[in-house]
Design a protein around this motif. Structure first.
Motif, PDB file in Angstrom:
ATOM      1  N   ARG A   1       0.705  -1.070   0.043  1.00 31.09           N
ATOM      2  CA  ARG A   1      -0.021   0.105  -0.153  1.00 31.09           C
ATOM      3  C   ARG A   1       0.837   1.289   0.015  1.00 31.09           C
ATOM      4  NH1 ARG A   1      -2.264   1.134   4.409  1.00 31.09           N
ATOM      5  NH2 ARG A   1      -3.866   2.362   3.383  1.00 31.09           N
ATOM      6  N   GLY A   2       2.115   1.073   0.324  1.00 29.88           N
ATOM      7  CA  GLY A   2       2.948   2.529   0.449  1.00 29.88           C
ATOM      8  C   GLY A   2       4.378   1.914   0.765  1.00 29.88           C
ATOM      9  N   GLY A   3       4.965   3.202   1.078  1.00 26.27           N
ATOM     10  CA  GLY A   3       6.588   2.939   1.330  1.00 26.27           C
ATOM     11  C   GLY A   3       7.444   3.004   0.068  1.00 26.27           C
ATOM     12  N   GLY A   4       6.955   3.162  -1.045  1.00 24.54           N
ATOM     13  CA  GLY A   4       7.736   3.088  -2.211  1.00 24.54           C
ATOM     14  C   GLY A   4       8.633   4.239  -2.553  1.00 24.54           C
ATOM     15  N   ARG A   5       9.741   3.997  -3.049  1.00 20.14           N
ATOM     16  CA  ARG A   5      10.520   5.112  -3.332  1.00 20.14           C
ATOM     17  C   ARG A   5      11.308   4.982  -4.607  1.00 20.14           C
ATOM     18  NH1 ARG A   5      15.961   6.222  -2.440  1.00 20.14           N
ATOM     19  NH2 ARG A   5      16.735   8.124  -1.908  1.00 20.14           N
ATOM     20  N   LEU A   6      11.273   5.922  -5.706  1.00 17.58           N
ATOM     21  CA  LEU A   6      11.866   5.914  -6.778  1.00 17.58           C
ATOM     22  C   LEU A   6      12.843   7.055  -6.902  1.00 17.58           C
ATOM     23  CD1 LEU A   6       9.370   4.242  -9.168  1.00 17.58           C
ATOM     24  CD2 LEU A   6      11.160   3.158  -8.223  1.00 17.58           C
ATOM     25  N   GLN A   7      14.033   7.029  -7.728  1.00 15.47           N
ATOM     26  CA  GLN A   7      14.874   8.221  -7.911  1.00 15.47           C
ATOM     27  C   GLN A   7      15.543   8.251  -8.995  1.00 15.47           C
ATOM     28  OE1 GLN A   7      18.770   8.938  -5.395  1.00 15.47           O
ATOM     29  NE2 GLN A   7      17.278   9.921  -4.409  1.00 15.47           N
ATOM     30  N   GLN A   8      15.613   9.424  -9.597  1.00 19.80           N
ATOM     31  CA  GLN A   8      16.330   9.622 -10.899  1.00 19.80           C
ATOM     32  C   GLN A   8      17.236  11.013 -10.871  1.00 19.80           C
ATOM     33  OE1 GLN A   8      15.840   7.716 -14.144  1.00 19.80           O
ATOM     34  NE2 GLN A   8      17.668   8.839 -14.735  1.00 19.80           N
ATOM     35  N   HIS A   9      18.418  10.585 -11.413  1.00 19.20           N
ATOM     36  CA  HIS A   9      19.303  11.533 -11.470  1.00 19.20           C
ATOM     37  C   HIS A   9      19.109  12.277 -13.009  1.00 19.20           C
ATOM     38  CE1 HIS A   9      22.506  10.940  -8.105  1.00 19.20           C
ATOM     39  NE2 HIS A   9      21.375  10.350  -7.864  1.00 19.20           N
TER      40      HIS A   9
ATOM     41  N   ALA B   1      17.477  11.653 -19.958  1.00 16.63           N
ATOM     42  CA  ALA B   1      17.261  11.308 -18.381  1.00 16.63           C
ATOM     43  C   ALA B   1      15.947  12.028 -18.258  1.00 16.63           C
ATOM     44  CB  ALA B   1      18.302  11.869 -17.791  1.00 16.63           C
ATOM     45  N   LEU B   2      15.475  13.239 -18.543  1.00 14.38           N
ATOM     46  CA  LEU B   2      14.427  13.946 -18.239  1.00 14.38           C
ATOM     47  C   LEU B   2      13.012  13.096 -18.593  1.00 14.38           C
ATOM     48  CD1 LEU B   2      13.293  16.552 -17.028  1.00 14.38           C
ATOM     49  CD2 LEU B   2      13.234  17.668 -19.544  1.00 14.38           C
ATOM     50  N   SER B   3      13.527  12.576 -19.898  1.00 16.20           N
ATOM     51  CA  SER B   3      12.096  11.696 -20.295  1.00 16.20           C
ATOM     52  C   SER B   3      12.035  10.364 -19.569  1.00 16.20           C
ATOM     53  CB  SER B   3      12.359  11.147 -21.797  1.00 16.20           C
ATOM     54  OG  SER B   3      11.542  10.356 -22.410  1.00 16.20           O
ATOM     55  N   ALA B   4      13.319   9.907 -19.016  1.00 16.53           N
ATOM     56  CA  ALA B   4      13.104   8.661 -18.020  1.00 16.53           C
ATOM     57  C   ALA B   4      12.475   9.073 -16.776  1.00 16.53           C
ATOM     58  CB  ALA B   4      14.340   7.973 -17.789  1.00 16.53           C
ATOM     59  N   GLY B   5      12.956  10.289 -16.199  1.00 18.24           N
ATOM     60  CA  GLY B   5      12.110  10.614 -15.101  1.00 18.24           C
ATOM     61  C   GLY B   5      10.627  10.838 -15.249  1.00 18.24           C
ATOM     62  N   ARG B   6      10.333  11.265 -16.418  1.00 16.74           N
ATOM     63  CA  ARG B   6       8.872  11.548 -16.405  1.00 16.74           C
ATOM     64  C   ARG B   6       8.188  10.189 -16.491  1.00 16.74           C
ATOM     65  NH1 ARG B   6       9.419  15.838 -21.251  1.00 16.74           N
ATOM     66  NH2 ARG B   6       9.679  17.648 -19.898  1.00 16.74           N
ATOM     67  N   HIS B   7       8.766   9.246 -17.132  1.00 14.21           N
ATOM     68  CA  HIS B   7       8.192   7.635 -17.496  1.00 14.21           C
ATOM     69  C   HIS B   7       8.105   6.928 -15.965  1.00 14.21           C
ATOM     70  CE1 HIS B   7       8.469   3.839 -19.545  1.00 14.21           C
ATOM     71  NE2 HIS B   7       7.459   3.642 -18.930  1.00 14.21           N
ATOM     72  N   MET B   8       9.217   7.375 -15.239  1.00 13.24           N
ATOM     73  CA  MET B   8       9.354   6.730 -13.920  1.00 13.24           C
ATOM     74  C   MET B   8       7.965   7.246 -12.959  1.00 13.24           C
ATOM     75  SD  MET B   8      12.213   7.514 -10.728  1.00 13.24           S
ATOM     76  CE  MET B   8      11.692   9.233 -10.710  1.00 13.24           C
ATOM     77  N   ILE B   9       8.100   8.640 -12.802  1.00 12.26           N
ATOM     78  CA  ILE B   9       6.931   9.348 -12.405  1.00 12.26           C
ATOM     79  C   ILE B   9       5.557   8.563 -12.619  1.00 12.26           C
ATOM     80  CG2 ILE B   9       5.440  11.257 -11.577  1.00 12.26           C
ATOM     81  CD1 ILE B   9       8.528  12.668 -11.908  1.00 12.26           C
ATOM     82  N   ARG B  10       5.160   8.492 -14.059  1.00 12.82           N
ATOM     83  CA  ARG B  10       4.063   8.186 -14.641  1.00 12.82           C
ATOM     84  C   ARG B  10       3.552   6.519 -14.073  1.00 12.82           C
ATOM     85  NH1 ARG B  10       5.081   8.308 -19.500  1.00 12.82           N
ATOM     86  NH2 ARG B  10       4.965  10.581 -19.628  1.00 12.82           N
ATOM     87  N   ALA B  11       4.934   5.763 -14.194  1.00 14.37           N
ATOM     88  CA  ALA B  11       4.504   4.362 -13.696  1.00 14.37           C
ATOM     89  C   ALA B  11       4.305   4.212 -12.384  1.00 14.37           C
ATOM     90  CB  ALA B  11       5.733   3.632 -14.253  1.00 14.37           C
ATOM     91  N   ALA B  12       4.921   4.965 -11.661  1.00  9.94           N
ATOM     92  CA  ALA B  12       5.025   5.066 -10.247  1.00  9.94           C
ATOM     93  C   ALA B  12       3.573   5.426  -9.519  1.00  9.94           C
ATOM     94  CB  ALA B  12       6.194   5.770  -9.512  1.00  9.94           C
ATOM     95  N   VAL B  13       3.052   6.319 -10.221  1.00  5.54           N
ATOM     96  CA  VAL B  13       1.816   6.843 -10.011  1.00  5.54           C
ATOM     97  C   VAL B  13       0.852   5.714 -10.329  1.00  5.54           C
ATOM     98  CG1 VAL B  13      -0.103   8.676 -10.194  1.00  5.54           C
ATOM     99  CG2 VAL B  13       2.383   9.357  -9.970  1.00  5.54           C
TER     100      VAL B  13
END
Length: 695
Positions: free
Chosen positions: A557-565, A573-585
């Protein structure tokens, strides 16, 4: 003067005229025999015993009492001839064969028998003669010995050919344990002992049901024929039960019930050093001709070389595999929410080793890093480079760098080493709470994903150049591929030794692997064993590393954490960050606010890149409690705090914070050492409501 014209009556006959039948037979070196087929009893007169060189005290009226004097090929040929004559209704038979003399020489002999049958035509008795045929076959005899020479040559050739494929000591032992070894060597039983730390270890006996307790380990100074030949480095030939019982009474008491009557014990000597002994045992008392003794000596030399070669192979391979294993992690840590299975199988190439490796790295926030890689080459240098690269890559990952940065720094490190080797690698960073996995590939084979229902597919991961080469050519950009790992799904990472096979391409190997995984067991460790076992049957010349990562339990239910430099001027890298946020949400079940979260995060990252001189680090995590909140953090190296500008003020800078303020439920700025962190939080619906404490 004798009158040649006198009548026979004028000359008196000799006193013993006419000669008795036994005298006629004796003068012409002939003997008789009578064989009762019903009872099996055999009678030989004294002349027949003398021709066959069988002492009367060793003849007990059985046909088996004669077999030790006749070579195996000749005995088999005579048995076939007699059986055919008895079956096809013949009245007689006859044949030549060689008899072993006591001095080791051989003499040609001829046997002829008349078959008597009962009223129903069944054979019941054979009466015949045995005679010396040496003078008769003075010139033709050597031609018939060609058959025995061919047999002896066949023994050496078949045994040598069978051992040519034995690469390890266990392969040699397996050969001697096989029932076919008795056929190759022409004995009834055999024993093989190897010298280990001053003791003789009996490693093979055949057939195994005749193992003698107390002989598994013996000493070199014991009174055993195997010990004797190792001490003296000379073969020992035992030709009769009496010789066995006289010289080795303890052993004879334990083998006499098996029916052993003779044996040849051969020392196995390699490079003037004994390494073991081989015993060939026979149920018939037999003499060993000079040709047979020479055959056994040549055979023992060939066997010794094969065993010595296998011992050297095992020693070198054990040394190489020990070095390889010392470079790999001693243990795989327990990671909550995941099950991990790893395997390594070295190539069966003696001391040649490879640079394949795996690693599992626990990371903060319920994350885990999984690494699979392969350094070019099969030698100790490749293993040494692998060990350094594994440690460096682990250090970069634990420092908190994003997967793309971890791979880029590892490539630079390898390029700066004093080596011409490159390495392929795949690095996966998995958030076990959300199931989001970020994959980076450097010239490595694609991983596979096995779903909970057993189906599997290849994961096409965007890749960059192998480690070392990307730094040399200045192409350190590694794209990040993001996938979601549902509970029960398994990520399969492996080196090319698992899928590459001579005569087939990589795609075919991947298809074979997919079929194997689909039909394989669900248990992760059993699946890993299956993969290595199937590849081991191919005896490939490449080593193999496998890492299986399975996400366990229901979705968190929670506690997840993702990070992108994200570095400046790095659109990928900016595109990968957006993809990461979209997938996590999406994985956290917050689709209703995904657009808002992505927009705010993009604004914060853009501000950090525009108004600071370094890279930005974007982090997204799920916070739980009375309400679920998605928290977005963007860190930079500037200590200058952002300032929100209201409408109507001059300038453009700072207007983005108005967007943040309007869309986020709460936001703020925190100093972080030599920089700062701008954060914001979004309340998202809870699909799994937490009950009140009063409930």
């Amino acid at each position: 003067m004798v009158d040649r014209g006198a009548t026979p009556a004028a000359v008196p006959p000799p006193d013993d005229w006419p000669a008795r039948p036994e005298t006629v037979l004796a003068l012409n070196r002939m003997g008789g025999f009578d064989w009762d087929l019903i009872s099996g009893r055999l009678h030989l007169d004294p002349q027949a015993l003398e021709l066959l060189e069988v002492p009367p005290e060793r003849f007990h009226g059985r046909i088996t009492d004669l077999t030790y004097r006749v070579s195996r090929p000749d005995a088999a040929r005579l048995d076939t001839m007699v059986a055919r004559a008895l079956k096809d209704g013949s009245e007689s038979y006859g044949g030549y064969y060689l008899v072993r003399c006591a001095d080791g020489s051989q003499r040609w002999t001829y046997t002829q028998g008349r078959i008597r049958r009962d009223a129903d035509g069944r054979p019941c008795r054979i009466i015949g003669v045995v005679r010396d045929a040496t003078e008769e076959l003075g010139r033709t005899g050597p031609r018939e010995t060609d058959e025995e020479r061919r047999h002896q040559t066949t023994v050496v050739e078949t045994t040598t050919a069978a051992l040519a494929h034995a690469r390890t000591v266990q392969d040699v032992i397996d050969f001697f344990r096989d029932a076919r070894a008795l056929e190759h060597l022409g004995s009834d039983l055999l024993v093989l002992g190897l010298l280990e730390s001053g003791r003789i270890h009996l490693v093979a006996e055949g057939p195994s049901e005749h193992f003698i307790p107390g002989t598994r380990y013996t000493r070199v100074d014991d009174n055993f024929p195997m010990s004797e030949v190792i001490r003296t480095l000379s073969p020992r030939f035992i030709e009769s039960p009496e010789e066995f019982s006289t010289h080795y009474p303890w052993l004879w008491e334990r083998i006499k019930d098996i029916g052993i009557c003779s044996a040849a014990y051969l020392p196995l000597v390699a490079q003037a050093r004994p390494i073991g002994a081989l015993g060939l045992l026979y149920r018939e008392a037999r003499g060993f001709t000079r040709q047979e003794r020479n055959l056994f000596i040549a055979l023992s030399s060939s066997l010794a070389q094969a065993i010595a070669r296998a011992m050297l192979f095992d020693q070198e391979h054990d040394l190489a595999e020990g070095l390889q294993q010392s470079m790999l992690p001693r243990r795989i840590p327990d990671v909550p929410g995941a099950q991990i299975a790893v395997r390594y199988r070295s190539a069966r190439m003696g001391r040649d080793i490879g640079g394949d490796w795996y690693d599992a790295i626990p990371l903060p926030g319920g994350r885990v890093g999984a690494v699979i890689g392969d350094v070019q080459g099969h030698d100790t240098h490749a293993a040494a480079v692998m060990g350094q690269l594994r440690i460096v890559l682990r250090a970069y990952a634990t420092e908190g760098h994003a997967p793309a940065t971890v791979m880029a720094r590892a490539s630079s490190f390898l390029h700066e080493l004093d080596t011409d080797r490159f390495a392929t690698c795949t690095y996966a960073e998995a958030d076990l709470a959300t199931g989001v996995v970020q994959l980076v590939r450097a010239g490595h084979v694609d991983p596979m994903l096995r779903h909970a229902d057993g189906t599997c597919r290849r994961l096409p991961v965007s890749g960059g150049l192998p480690l070392g080469l990307s730094a040399e050519f200045g192409r350190l950009d590694y794209p990040v591929t993001t996938v979601e790992l549902d509970p029960g799904e398994t990520l399969l990472m492996f080196t090319d030794g698992l899928v590459e096979q001579p005569g087939s391409d990589l795609d075919e190997g991947m298809r074979r692997l997919g079929a194997l995984v689909r039909e394989g067991p669900y248990d992760l460790h059993k699946l890993a064993d299956l993969l290595c076992g199937v590849v081991g049957e191919r005896m490939g010349e490449d080593d193999l590393a496998v890492l299986l990562l399975r996400r366990q339990g229901p979705a968190a239910r929670g506690g997840g954490r993702l990070q992108q430099h994200i570095a400046p001027a790095d659109p990928e890298a900016l595109s990968a960050g957006r993809h990461m946020i979209r997938a996590a949400v999406r994985a956290w079940g917050a689709r209703e606010r995904s657009d808002e979260i992505e927009l705010v995060a993009d604004e914060l990252v853009t501000n950090a890149l525009l108004h600071t001189d370094g890279a930005a680090v974007v982090t997204i995590r799920m916070l739980t409690g009375r309400e679920r909140r998605v928290r977005v953090e963007v860190e930079d190296k500037s200590s200058v705090l952002p300032r929100r500008r209201e409408p109507g003020e001059s300038g453009v800078s700072g207007r983005g914070l108005l967007l943040v303020d309007r869309l986020a439920d709460v936001w703020g700025v925190e100093p972080r050492g030599n920089g700062k962190c701008v954060w914001c939080e979004f309340v998202v619906p809870d699909r799994h409501p937490v009950p009140d404490e009063d409930d």
